[in-house]
Design a protein around this motif. Structure first.
Motif, PDB file in Angstrom:
ATOM      1  N   ARG A   1       0.861  -1.175   0.000  1.00 37.88           N
ATOM      2  CA  ARG A   1       0.000   0.000   0.000  1.00 37.88           C
ATOM      3  C   ARG A   1       0.903   1.232   0.000  1.00 37.88           C
ATOM      4  O   ARG A   1       1.830   1.330   0.787  1.00 37.88           O
TER       5      ARG A   1
ATOM      6  N   ARG B   1      -7.120  -0.327  18.018  1.00 42.30           N
ATOM      7  CA  ARG B   1      -6.090   0.721  18.139  1.00 42.30           C
ATOM      8  C   ARG B   1      -6.121   1.339  19.524  1.00 42.30           C
ATOM      9  O   ARG B   1      -5.102   1.771  20.041  1.00 42.30           O
TER      10      ARG B   1
ATOM     11  N   LEU C   1     -13.925   5.661  16.217  1.00 46.72           N
ATOM     12  CA  LEU C   1     -12.817   5.126  17.014  1.00 46.72           C
ATOM     13  C   LEU C   1     -12.612   3.646  16.747  1.00 46.72           C
ATOM     14  O   LEU C   1     -13.580   2.895  16.611  1.00 46.72           O
ATOM     15  N   GLY C   2     -11.364   3.220  16.678  1.00 50.69           N
ATOM     16  CA  GLY C   2     -11.043   1.803  16.541  1.00 50.69           C
ATOM     17  C   GLY C   2     -10.827   1.215  17.929  1.00 50.69           C
ATOM     18  O   GLY C   2     -10.117   1.807  18.748  1.00 50.69           O
TER      19      GLY C   2
ATOM     20  N   PHE D   1     -11.580  -6.013  12.410  1.00 51.20           N
ATOM     21  CA  PHE D   1     -11.310  -5.198  13.592  1.00 51.20           C
ATOM     22  C   PHE D   1     -12.636  -4.668  14.136  1.00 51.20           C
ATOM     23  O   PHE D   1     -13.692  -4.909  13.555  1.00 51.20           O
TER      24      PHE D   1
ATOM     25  N   ILE E   1      -1.786  -5.279  16.265  1.00 48.93           N
ATOM     26  CA  ILE E   1      -3.224  -5.068  16.051  1.00 48.93           C
ATOM     27  C   ILE E   1      -3.542  -3.697  15.478  1.00 48.93           C
ATOM     28  O   ILE E   1      -4.694  -3.295  15.425  1.00 48.93           O
ATOM     29  N   PHE E   2      -2.511  -2.957  15.008  1.00 45.65           N
ATOM     30  CA  PHE E   2      -2.765  -1.618  14.477  1.00 45.65           C
ATOM     31  C   PHE E   2      -3.634  -1.684  13.214  1.00 45.65           C
ATOM     32  O   PHE E   2      -4.619  -0.963  13.078  1.00 45.65           O
ATOM     33  N   ARG E   3      -3.219  -2.519  12.275  1.00 43.90           N
ATOM     34  CA  ARG E   3      -3.995  -2.632  11.037  1.00 43.90           C
ATOM     35  C   ARG E   3      -4.266  -4.103  10.766  1.00 43.90           C
ATOM     36  O   ARG E   3      -3.359  -4.881  10.496  1.00 43.90           O
ATOM     37  N   THR E   4      -5.524  -4.490  10.851  1.00 38.11           N
ATOM     38  CA  THR E   4      -5.910  -5.878  10.592  1.00 38.11           C
ATOM     39  C   THR E   4      -7.075  -5.865   9.606  1.00 38.11           C
ATOM     40  O   THR E   4      -7.650  -4.806   9.338  1.00 38.11           O
TER      41      THR E   4
ATOM     42  N   GLN F   1     -14.930  -1.350  15.746  1.00 39.91           N
ATOM     43  CA  GLN F   1     -15.052   0.108  15.799  1.00 39.91           C
ATOM     44  C   GLN F   1     -16.090   0.527  16.839  1.00 39.91           C
ATOM     45  O   GLN F   1     -17.001  -0.238  17.170  1.00 39.91           O
TER      46      GLN F   1
ATOM     47  N   LEU G   1      -5.135   7.270  15.110  1.00 32.47           N
ATOM     48  CA  LEU G   1      -5.749   6.539  16.211  1.00 32.47           C
ATOM     49  C   LEU G   1      -7.271   6.614  16.030  1.00 32.47           C
ATOM     50  O   LEU G   1      -7.941   5.591  15.959  1.00 32.47           O
TER      51      LEU G   1
ATOM     52  N   GLU H   1      -7.419  -5.049   3.681  1.00 33.16           N
ATOM     53  CA  GLU H   1      -6.248  -4.171   3.689  1.00 33.16           C
ATOM     54  C   GLU H   1      -5.111  -4.790   2.869  1.00 33.16           C
ATOM     55  O   GLU H   1      -4.891  -6.003   2.909  1.00 33.16           O
TER      56      GLU H   1
HETATM   57  P1  ATP Z   1      -6.089   4.325   8.064  1.00 30.70           P
HETATM   58  O1  ATP Z   1      -5.744   5.613   7.359  1.00 30.70           O
HETATM   59  O2  ATP Z   1      -5.149   3.982   9.202  1.00 30.70           O
HETATM   60  O3  ATP Z   1      -6.350   3.172   7.142  1.00 30.70           O
HETATM   61  P2  ATP Z   1      -8.804   5.176   8.031  1.00 30.70           P
HETATM   62  O4  ATP Z   1      -8.679   6.672   7.921  1.00 30.70           O
HETATM   63  O5  ATP Z   1      -9.090   4.384   6.819  1.00 30.70           O
HETATM   64  O6  ATP Z   1      -7.491   4.588   8.777  1.00 30.70           O
HETATM   65  P3  ATP Z   1     -11.395   5.254   9.225  1.00 30.70           P
HETATM   66  O7  ATP Z   1     -12.068   4.803   7.993  1.00 30.70           O
HETATM   67  O8  ATP Z   1     -11.503   6.685   9.626  1.00 30.70           O
HETATM   68  O9  ATP Z   1      -9.843   4.827   9.171  1.00 30.70           O
HETATM   69  O10 ATP Z   1     -11.849   4.293  10.408  1.00 30.70           O
HETATM   70  C1  ATP Z   1     -12.112   4.770  11.707  1.00 30.70           C
HETATM   71  C2  ATP Z   1     -11.193   4.126  12.741  1.00 30.70           C
HETATM   72  O11 ATP Z   1     -11.237   2.701  12.625  1.00 30.70           O
HETATM   73  C3  ATP Z   1      -9.726   4.483  12.574  1.00 30.70           C
HETATM   74  O12 ATP Z   1      -9.446   5.728  13.173  1.00 30.70           O
HETATM   75  C4  ATP Z   1      -9.064   3.338  13.303  1.00 30.70           C
HETATM   76  O13 ATP Z   1      -9.081   3.546  14.708  1.00 30.70           O
HETATM   77  C5  ATP Z   1      -9.965   2.154  12.980  1.00 30.70           C
HETATM   78  N1  ATP Z   1      -9.450   1.364  11.851  1.00 30.70           N
HETATM   79  C6  ATP Z   1      -9.582   1.624  10.539  1.00 30.70           C
HETATM   80  N2  ATP Z   1      -9.015   0.663   9.785  1.00 30.70           N
HETATM   81  C7  ATP Z   1      -8.515  -0.240  10.648  1.00 30.70           C
HETATM   82  C8  ATP Z   1      -7.813  -1.483  10.500  1.00 30.70           C
HETATM   83  N3  ATP Z   1      -7.555  -1.987   9.291  1.00 30.70           N
HETATM   84  N4  ATP Z   1      -7.437  -2.149  11.609  1.00 30.70           N
HETATM   85  C9  ATP Z   1      -7.708  -1.665  12.843  1.00 30.70           C
HETATM   86  N5  ATP Z   1      -8.369  -0.510  13.057  1.00 30.70           N
HETATM   87  C10 ATP Z   1      -8.778   0.195  11.980  1.00 30.70           C
END
Ligand code: ATP
Length: 467
Positions: free
Chosen positions: A108, A335, A331-332, A219, A213-216, A221, A289, A206
């Motif tokens: 990505r 995260r 909010l995630g 997840f 667990i940051f990006r899975t 919300q 976040l 993704e």
């Molecule tokens: P990123 O830019 O990191 O992909 P995003 O801007 O696409 O995030 P949003 O669509 O705004 O994310 O989603 C709202 C919230 O959901 C994010 O602020 C984050 O906390 C959570 N989130 C989004 N994608 C993921 C993911 N793949 N894994 C874990 N948490 C996620």
């Protein structure tokens, strides 16, 4: 008194330490591990599920239970595909990716020529194709041009795997709130301004999941749509900005590591007049976040257009009809868990007395009491029945109110450390004096202060302390 906390000097050490603690103590471990895992999927173990549930409970309490202007829903994960056509997800929900022409691994890249992206692709090239990597690395010679990749996760509903049965796992929880808006309005008797909250799973295919667990791809919300009159948006945006800061503090995230990133007009969605990303300084970089966006009436407008249903709100006093605008705090959950673990992990030199002074560092997870997985540990000083019996009785009383752990193995110092490591705020020790004075010692995780409390007063004492 506890010794001053020592800052973990090396940030990548902090990430390793948190991951190792999470696996070792059963907070979070790799999913499907006995089958070799499954591409960055993680399972929450016995302590992790408690921590995560407590985080969700605290959020619901602060934003639904304690506010008369909020209600909740729990909608289906799979919705009519038209929802995603209307919301724009089928058309636009994509990230740019580049593909290695040698081995077809994909990356990505928001900007494929940015230093961050070139570092990643360059590192891939050097690691996997070192023989071909001669001279300076040029992304445009070794990788495909960026192309858009849709993140919606597809499946089929019903036995026939054909186009007509194609559906998608929701990529966010928010859309269901718009889709159900009319029914919520009719049944909840809410008046504008009011909000709807939802907690639940979301799925995104993704391109590069990672960083624990940051990006899975799967997840959770916690999202709110707060419906307002258009002219109130600035005031309401400020209100929710304050609420998000209040949340960050309450859940135990280190505020000094949180940065507000005001998204410029060129990077904002065209329908949003203001968006702020809350970014956290993770050990792997400053990244998103949470998000807070003013989305106007875009979503209700789209669903009104695509469904043909009138989604207007009628003001009960002026009888004016209009499409409400929304402020969306998004909010995630995962995260949050990560930011909380990174914020609350602390190490200090041995602090539990002489017998334990030999070992190197003691770990304390300084979680806010409200989210600690175990609230009270009950520790009989010896395994003799004269102590285990009253200790078990105490356990049976306390676990009606709180998640408790009973532990009678190894030295008391080691047991305290096991509880500090998982963030248990209070340890209750039953000793031989307890048989005479009908009292126990309660030890505080953070101050290590010990108080003698009568057993009959214990429940009251802890109720006050854990409030
Ligand atoms: P990123 O830019 O990191 O992909 P995003 O801007 O696409 O995030 P949003 O669509 O705004 O994310 O989603 C709202 C919230 O959901 C994010 O602020 C984050 O906390 C959570 N989130 C989004 N994608 C993921 C993911 N793949 N894994 C874990 N948490 C996620």
């Amino acid at each position: 008194m506890a010794k001053k906390n020592q800052k973990i000097e090396n940030e990548s050490d902090l990430m390793d330490k948190v991951i190792s603690l999470a696996k070792r103590r059963g907070f979070i471990f790799p999913g499907s591990e006995i089958y070799g895992g499954l591409q960055n999927s993680w399972d929450y173990g016995p302590l992790g599920v408690e921590l995560k549930n407590n985080i969700k409970k605290l959020w619901w309490k602060m934003f639904v239970q304690e506010r008369a202007d909020m209600v909740g829903i729990d909608a289906a994960l799979i919705m009519n595909p038209k929802v995603w056509e209307a919301s724009g997800h089928l058309g636009n929900f994509s990230d740019p990716l580049v593909e290695c022409e040698e081995c077809h691994e994909r990356f990505r890249c928001d900007d494929p020529y940015s230093p961050e992206a070139t570092r990643e692709t360059g590192a891939h090239w050097l690691k996997h194709h070192p023989k071909i990597a001669v001279g300076s690395f040029k992304i445009e010679e070794h990788f495909t041009k960026p192309k858009q990749f849709n993140l919606m996760l597809k499946t089929f509903l019903g036995p026939a795997e054909e186009k007509a049965n194609e559906v998608y796992f929701r990529p966010e929880t928010a859309q269901a709130i718009f889709v159900d808006f009319k029914q919520i309005l009719e049944t909840s008797r809410q008046r504008i301004p009011f909000g709807v909250a939802q907690i639940g799973k979301a799925f995104r295919n993704e391109i590069t999941p990672g960083n624990f667990i940051f990006r899975t791809r799967e997840f959770e919300q916690m999202e709110i749509e707060y419906f307002i009159k258009p002219e109130d948006w600035k005031k309401q945006f400020e209100h929710w900005l304050g609420e998000m800061k209040r949340w960050i503090k309450a859940v135990g995230i280190d505020e000094s590591r949180v940065k507000e990133n005001e998204i410029g007009e060129e990077d904002r969605a065209f329908y949003s007049k203001r968006t702020i990303d809350f970014e956290f300084e993770y050990p792997f970089g400053q990244k998103e976040l949470y998000g807070l966006a003013y989305r106007g009436d875009y979503d209700l407008g789209q669903h009104q257009k695509f469904s043909g249903e009138n989604l207007e709100y009628k003001d009960p006093i002026s009888n004016e009809k209009f499409l409400p605008h929304v402020i969306e705090p998004s909010l995630g959950v995962d995260r949050t868990v990560l930011a909380v673990l990174l914020s609350c992990y602390s190490e200090s030199d041995a602090r539990s007395g002489k017998e334990d002074a030999v070992h190197e560092k003691e770990v304390t997870l300084r979680l806010p009491k409200a989210i600690a997985p175990i609230k009270v540990a009950i520790l009989p000083l010896s395994k003799k029945e004269e102590l285990t019996k009253p200790a078990e009785e105490i356990l049976r009383t306390l676990n009606k109110n709180w998640m408790c752990q009973y532990d009678e193995t190894q030295s008391i110092g080691k047991r305290y450390r096991r509880q500090d490591e998982i963030g248990t705020p209070y340890c209750v020790t039953v000793d031989f004096d307890s048989l005479k004075d009908n009292a126990v010692t309660v030890r505080d995780r953070d101050t290590m202060a010990q108080e003698r409390i009568e057993i009959k007063e214990l429940e009251n004492y802890l109720t006050k302390k854990l409030k």
